[in-house]
Design a protein around this motif. Sequence first.
Motif, short mmCIF file in Angstrom:
data_model
loop_
_atom_site.label_atom_id
_atom_site.label_comp_id
_atom_site.label_asym_id
_atom_site.label_seq_id
_atom_site.Cartn_x
_atom_site.Cartn_y
_atom_site.Cartn_z
N ILE A 203 46.37 33.53 -18.06
CA ILE A 203 44.99 34.02 -18.27
C ILE A 203 44.04 32.83 -18.43
O ILE A 203 42.95 32.80 -17.85
N LEU A 204 44.48 31.82 -19.20
CA LEU A 204 43.63 30.67 -19.46
C LEU A 204 43.37 29.84 -18.20
O LEU A 204 42.37 29.13 -18.12
N GLU A 205 44.27 29.94 -17.23
CA GLU A 205 44.09 29.18 -15.98
C GLU A 205 42.95 29.75 -15.15
O GLU A 205 42.36 29.07 -14.32
N LYS A 206 42.63 31.03 -15.38
CA LYS A 206 41.55 31.69 -14.64
C LYS A 206 40.22 31.48 -15.35
O LYS A 206 40.17 31.14 -16.52
N ASP A 207 39.14 31.69 -14.64
CA ASP A 207 37.80 31.59 -15.24
C ASP A 207 37.50 32.88 -16.00
O ASP A 207 37.09 33.88 -15.41
N THR A 208 37.74 32.86 -17.30
CA THR A 208 37.48 34.03 -18.13
C THR A 208 36.34 33.72 -19.11
O THR A 208 35.90 32.58 -19.24
N LYS A 209 35.89 34.75 -19.81
CA LYS A 209 34.80 34.57 -20.77
C LYS A 209 35.23 33.67 -21.92
O LYS A 209 36.40 33.62 -22.28
N THR A 210 34.25 33.00 -22.51
CA THR A 210 34.52 32.09 -23.63
C THR A 210 35.24 32.80 -24.76
O THR A 210 36.21 32.27 -25.33
N SER A 211 34.80 34.00 -25.11
CA SER A 211 35.41 34.74 -26.22
C SER A 211 36.88 35.05 -25.93
O SER A 211 37.73 34.99 -26.83
N CYS A 212 37.19 35.35 -24.68
CA CYS A 212 38.58 35.62 -24.28
C CYS A 212 39.41 34.35 -24.35
O CYS A 212 40.56 34.37 -24.83
N GLN A 213 38.83 33.23 -23.90
CA GLN A 213 39.53 31.94 -23.96
C GLN A 213 39.86 31.56 -25.40
O GLN A 213 40.99 31.13 -25.70
N VAL A 214 38.89 31.72 -26.29
CA VAL A 214 39.10 31.38 -27.70
C VAL A 214 40.20 32.25 -28.30
O VAL A 214 41.09 31.76 -29.00
N ALA A 215 40.16 33.55 -28.02
CA ALA A 215 41.18 34.47 -28.56
C ALA A 215 42.57 34.11 -28.04
O ALA A 215 43.56 34.11 -28.81
N CYS A 216 42.67 33.78 -26.76
CA CYS A 216 43.96 33.40 -26.17
C CYS A 216 44.48 32.10 -26.78
O CYS A 216 45.67 31.97 -27.09
N LEU A 217 43.59 31.15 -26.96
CA LEU A 217 43.98 29.86 -27.53
C LEU A 217 44.40 29.99 -28.99
O LEU A 217 45.33 29.32 -29.44
N GLU A 218 43.71 30.85 -29.73
CA GLU A 218 44.10 31.09 -31.13
C GLU A 218 45.50 31.67 -31.21
O GLU A 218 46.31 31.28 -32.07
N ALA A 219 45.80 32.61 -30.31
CA ALA A 219 47.15 33.20 -30.27
C ALA A 219 48.19 32.15 -29.89
O ALA A 219 49.26 32.07 -30.50
N LEU A 220 47.85 31.34 -28.90
CA LEU A 220 48.78 30.30 -28.45
C LEU A 220 49.01 29.25 -29.55
O LEU A 220 50.14 28.77 -29.72
N ARG A 221 47.96 28.95 -30.30
CA ARG A 221 48.09 27.98 -31.40
C ARG A 221 49.10 28.48 -32.44
O ARG A 221 49.92 27.71 -32.94
N ILE A 222 49.04 29.76 -32.76
CA ILE A 222 49.98 30.33 -33.73
C ILE A 222 51.40 30.32 -33.17
O ILE A 222 52.35 29.93 -33.84
N LEU A 223 51.55 30.71 -31.91
CA LEU A 223 52.87 30.75 -31.27
C LEU A 223 53.47 29.35 -31.12
O LEU A 223 54.68 29.18 -31.20
N SER A 224 52.59 28.36 -30.92
CA SER A 224 53.08 26.99 -30.65
C SER A 224 53.64 26.30 -31.89
O SER A 224 54.14 25.17 -31.79
N ARG A 225 53.59 26.96 -33.03
CA ARG A 225 54.23 26.40 -34.23
C ARG A 225 55.75 26.57 -34.18
O ARG A 225 56.46 25.93 -34.95
N ASP A 226 56.22 27.45 -33.30
CA ASP A 226 57.65 27.73 -33.17
C ASP A 226 58.23 26.88 -32.04
O ASP A 226 57.88 27.05 -30.88
N LYS A 227 59.13 25.97 -32.38
CA LYS A 227 59.71 25.07 -31.38
C LYS A 227 60.46 25.83 -30.29
O LYS A 227 60.46 25.42 -29.12
N LYS B 195 43.56 21.89 -30.77
CA LYS B 195 44.48 22.34 -31.83
C LYS B 195 45.84 22.73 -31.23
O LYS B 195 46.90 22.40 -31.78
N CYS B 196 45.80 23.43 -30.09
CA CYS B 196 47.04 23.82 -29.41
C CYS B 196 47.82 22.58 -28.98
O CYS B 196 49.05 22.51 -29.16
N LEU B 197 47.13 21.61 -28.41
CA LEU B 197 47.79 20.38 -27.98
C LEU B 197 48.40 19.63 -29.17
O LEU B 197 49.50 19.07 -29.06
N CYS B 198 47.71 19.66 -30.31
CA CYS B 198 48.27 19.03 -31.52
C CYS B 198 49.60 19.67 -31.89
O CYS B 198 50.59 18.97 -32.15
#
Length: 234
Positions: free
Chosen positions: A9-33, A75-78
């Motif tokens: 989804i993030l690879e596509k041109d989506t709305k800013t609000s959608c991008q932020v929501a997706c990134l927030e979810a990915l940030r939480i998931l990315s804590r799990d190795k 934050k996700c990259l971190c």
Amino acid sequence: KLCEGILNILEKDTKTSCQVACLEALRILSRDKKVLVPVTTKRNMQILMKLAKLDTVEDPLERVSEYPVIVEALKCLCNIIFNSSVAQKLSLELNLAAMLCNLLQKCKEQQLADDIKCFDLRLLFLLSLLHTDIRAQLRQELQGVQVLTEALESSLSVRWTEEYKAAEDRDRPPLSLQETDCAIEALKALFNVTLDSWNVHSKNESHQFRYMAAILRHCLLTTGPTEEKTEELH
């Protein structure tokens, strides 16, 4: 699969609000190795780097509406780099440190980019901590000592009375929480980059370290918003 779906989804041109929501979810998931293993690829790293504005050398940070996306992508990259040795190796291949230094320079031109600056510095700290080749690259190729010292100087709002003497203002108000956090991240990254700098050879290096020493002295005379933050800063 969930992470892959989010990245698609993030690879596509989506709305800013959608991008932020997706990134927030990915940030939480990315804590799990375990979750990171299948998604830590060059393509996926490049998707996040593009969202963090790390793929453009010359474009300034003019659209404030994009700032939340940039911050969340950083934050996700971190998280990903902290938790994945594969991501750490890809960071060198993708020249991530150079792009972060470039983004840091862009932050100097924008008043509202402090959050971007803070997570840019945090990512530089993590890279310099976890990858010795990137630490060496920062020191030798990217003028990392100068870049990070200038970021620290900016966060502390240093004023100069002489070449290596900062103005002392006893009545100056404490730093804000954001300024303190930026200064702390810059200090942590500087520690890593200068860790092996016992021998200073050139005139420029000598100047750089005297300049840094003056800023560090100023830092010790500076207070944060709370006693705990002041202690962490010092």
